[in-house]
Design an enzyme around this catalytic site. Structure first.
Site, short mmCIF file in Angstrom:
data_model
loop_
_atom_site.label_atom_id
_atom_site.label_comp_id
_atom_site.label_asym_id
_atom_site.label_seq_id
_atom_site.Cartn_x
_atom_site.Cartn_y
_atom_site.Cartn_z
N TYR A 1 0.86 -1.19 0.00
CA TYR A 1 0.00 0.00 0.00
C TYR A 1 0.88 1.23 0.00
O TYR A 1 1.82 1.34 0.80
CB TYR A 1 -0.89 -0.02 1.26
CG TYR A 1 -1.83 1.15 1.37
CD1 TYR A 1 -2.92 1.28 0.49
CD2 TYR A 1 -1.67 2.12 2.36
CE1 TYR A 1 -3.81 2.34 0.60
CE2 TYR A 1 -2.55 3.19 2.47
CZ TYR A 1 -3.62 3.30 1.59
OH TYR A 1 -4.49 4.34 1.71
N LYS B 1 4.35 9.61 8.43
CA LYS B 1 3.96 10.10 9.76
C LYS B 1 5.02 9.99 10.86
O LYS B 1 5.00 10.78 11.80
CB LYS B 1 2.68 9.38 10.17
CG LYS B 1 2.68 7.88 9.85
CD LYS B 1 1.27 7.35 9.55
CE LYS B 1 1.36 5.94 8.96
NZ LYS B 1 0.12 5.43 8.44
N ASP C 1 9.16 2.49 -0.15
CA ASP C 1 8.17 3.19 0.65
C ASP C 1 8.42 2.82 2.11
O ASP C 1 8.06 1.73 2.55
CB ASP C 1 6.75 2.77 0.20
CG ASP C 1 5.67 3.50 0.99
OD1 ASP C 1 5.96 3.97 2.10
OD2 ASP C 1 4.53 3.57 0.49
N1 HOZ Z 1 -4.17 2.87 5.85
C1 HOZ Z 1 -3.89 2.99 7.22
C2 HOZ Z 1 -3.25 1.81 7.81
N2 HOZ Z 1 -2.27 1.14 7.08
C3 HOZ Z 1 -5.13 3.33 8.02
C4 HOZ Z 1 -5.07 4.71 8.43
C5 HOZ Z 1 -6.22 5.15 9.33
O1 HOZ Z 1 -7.33 4.66 9.23
O2 HOZ Z 1 -5.98 6.03 10.11
#
Ligand code: HOZ
Length: 438
Positions: A149, A276, A248
């Site tokens: 992802y 983040k 990534d």
């Molecule tokens: N795609 C995020 C986890 N891999 C989820 C982020 C969220 O819902 O805050």
């Protein structure tokens, strides 16, 4: 009725109100807890390894904001840095000395990054890095891996992990076919599948592929580490065909080692995506790499990329404080130890509960694939028993342990987790698994 708080609970009331004005009541799909048939944990506050919901229930948290909180929730160093920064202003849309400091912490940690551009999220960073790679190479095609992802930019939302995996959907509506026509997907940990795509995408001797983007440790299909030779194989194959290799490291950067997966596995990328973590949990992203590539970005070069909140002073202040704290001696040894102790505990718990499972761990990120194993790619991960996972998740949550509400997300251990948090988690896991396995 979804498994959750009592019908009249404060959390339920707030959630009902949220659903009237926010699609699904949430601002990111996985946190709706639908795949475990529950309602979301509505958060009141969090500190260290603990999180409190709006009904006063306490949880040992392993979501940790989906990874960035390596120091735990609201660490004093970050809170103090933010308190100081907020008095100086919340956004300028102009450069600051602090951006230089954060950029240098990043370039100091990652030898492959000579220059870095700060943005607002991992999605933005991944989207921008693809544009840069295409412009630098003059090629259109990109190659990603099933179950990885890279945020929700159109061209990357193909065979993606995270929410797309959680909801079992192939991609997203609203993405024109033409947009993803240039996106190729290979199997994670399978160099032959990469070689086949490289062969099929040459014009004469020249590759049509701009870049290969990969999570060096896949953290959005559960946790799947790279098998021996996978990352170095990608490095060799890409170098041969002048394809850019993009790591990534939104999840792995500064988590699996100070210098991320590149340090841990000794393989350097051409370009790196960060997220983040470098904002200490505030909204930040970044991408960086070799000077000659990065200087294609405006205003030095022709690749346009911009943002008013990029390099935001609050996010940058939090990021500097967090990274300086992580740089202290002993950080990664401690994370490794805590991760290993949770891994061993969970392996014993699954065995004692009579549940087959593959517990995958890299440093302080881990995942127990239930009724499954070994898991080396997305096809393997999908064989997990998601119904059993839902039962397990709900039992853990009711007993005060908060796991990500999806079989296809990671559990994150932080420096704030104590030995007793881990011991309690393992004890509860054994009981929960016994019931879930029936
Ligand atoms: N795609 C995020 C986890 N891999 C989820 C982020 C969220 O819902 O805050």
């Amino acid at each position: 009725m979804p498994v959750g708080r009592r019908a009249d609970s404060e959390s339920r009331k707030i959630w009902r109100q949220c659903r009237e004005v926010i699609p699904g009541g949430v601002n990111s799909p996985v946190r709706a807890f639908r795949s475990v048939g529950a309602m979301p944990v509505m958060v009141k506050r969090a500190k260290g390894s603990k999180l409190w919901d709006c009904d006063g229930n306490t949880y040992i948290d392993y979501i940790m904001s989906w990874g960035p909180l390596i120091l735990g929730h609201a660490p004093d160093v970050v809170v103090k840095a933010l308190e100081r920064a907020v008095r100086r202003g919340t956004s300028y849309g102009l450069p600051t000395a602090a951006e230089n400091e954060l950029a240098r912490l990043i370039t100091g940690a990652f030898p492959s990054i000579e220059k870095v551009r700060l943005v607002n999220s991992g999605t933005e960073a991944a989207m921008s890095v693809i544009r840069l790679a295409r412009a630098f190479t003059g090629r259109d095609k990109i190659l990603k891996f099933d179950g990885c992802y890279h945020g929700h930019a159109d061209s990357l939302l193909v065979a993606a992990g995270s929410g797309v995996a959680t909801f079992g959907i192939p991609g997203s509506a609203g993405v024109p076919k033409e947009t993803v026509a240039h996106t190729l997907t290979a199997r994670y940990n399978d160099l032959d599948s990469v070689r086949a795509l490289l062969r099929a995408n040459r014009k004469g001797r020249k590759s049509k592929i701009a870049c290969i983007i990969v999570e060096p440790v896949a953290g959005n299909m559960g946790v799947v580490g790279p098998v021996e030779g996978f990352l170095s194989g990608l490095r060799e194959l890409t170098a041969k065909e002048k394809i850019l290799l993009i790591f990534d490291e939104v999840i792995t950067g500064f988590r699996v080692a100070w210098g991320g997966a590149q340090e841990r596995y000794g393989v350097e990328a051409d370009l790196t995506v960060l997220g983040k973590i470098i904002g200490g949990g505030l909204p930040v992203g970044a991408f960086g790499g070799r000077r000659e590539i990065m200087d294609h970005l405006a205003p030095e070069g022709p690749v346009y990329q911009a943002g008013t909140l990029s390099g935001n002073p609050l996010a940058v202040a939090a990021g500097i404080a967090a990274l300086k704290a992580l740089r202290r001696r002993g950080t990664y040894a401690k994370l490794e130890k805590l991760g290993a102790s949770l891994e061993e505990g969970l392996k014993a718990a699954t065995a004692n509960a009579g549940v087959k499972a593959s517990v995958n761990r890299v440093g302080s990120m881990l995942c127990a694939f239930l009724d499954n194993g070994p898991v080396r790619n997305y096809d393997d991960a999908k064989k997990s028993d998601t119904a059993m996972f839902a039962r397990y998740h709900n039992a853990m949550r009711r007993n005060g342990v908060l796991l990500a509400p999806s079989q296809f997300e990671a559990a994150f251990v932080s420096l704030a987790h104590s030995d007793s948090d881990i011991a309690k988690t393992v004890d509860l896991a054994q009981k929960a698994l016994k019931r879930a396995g029936r």
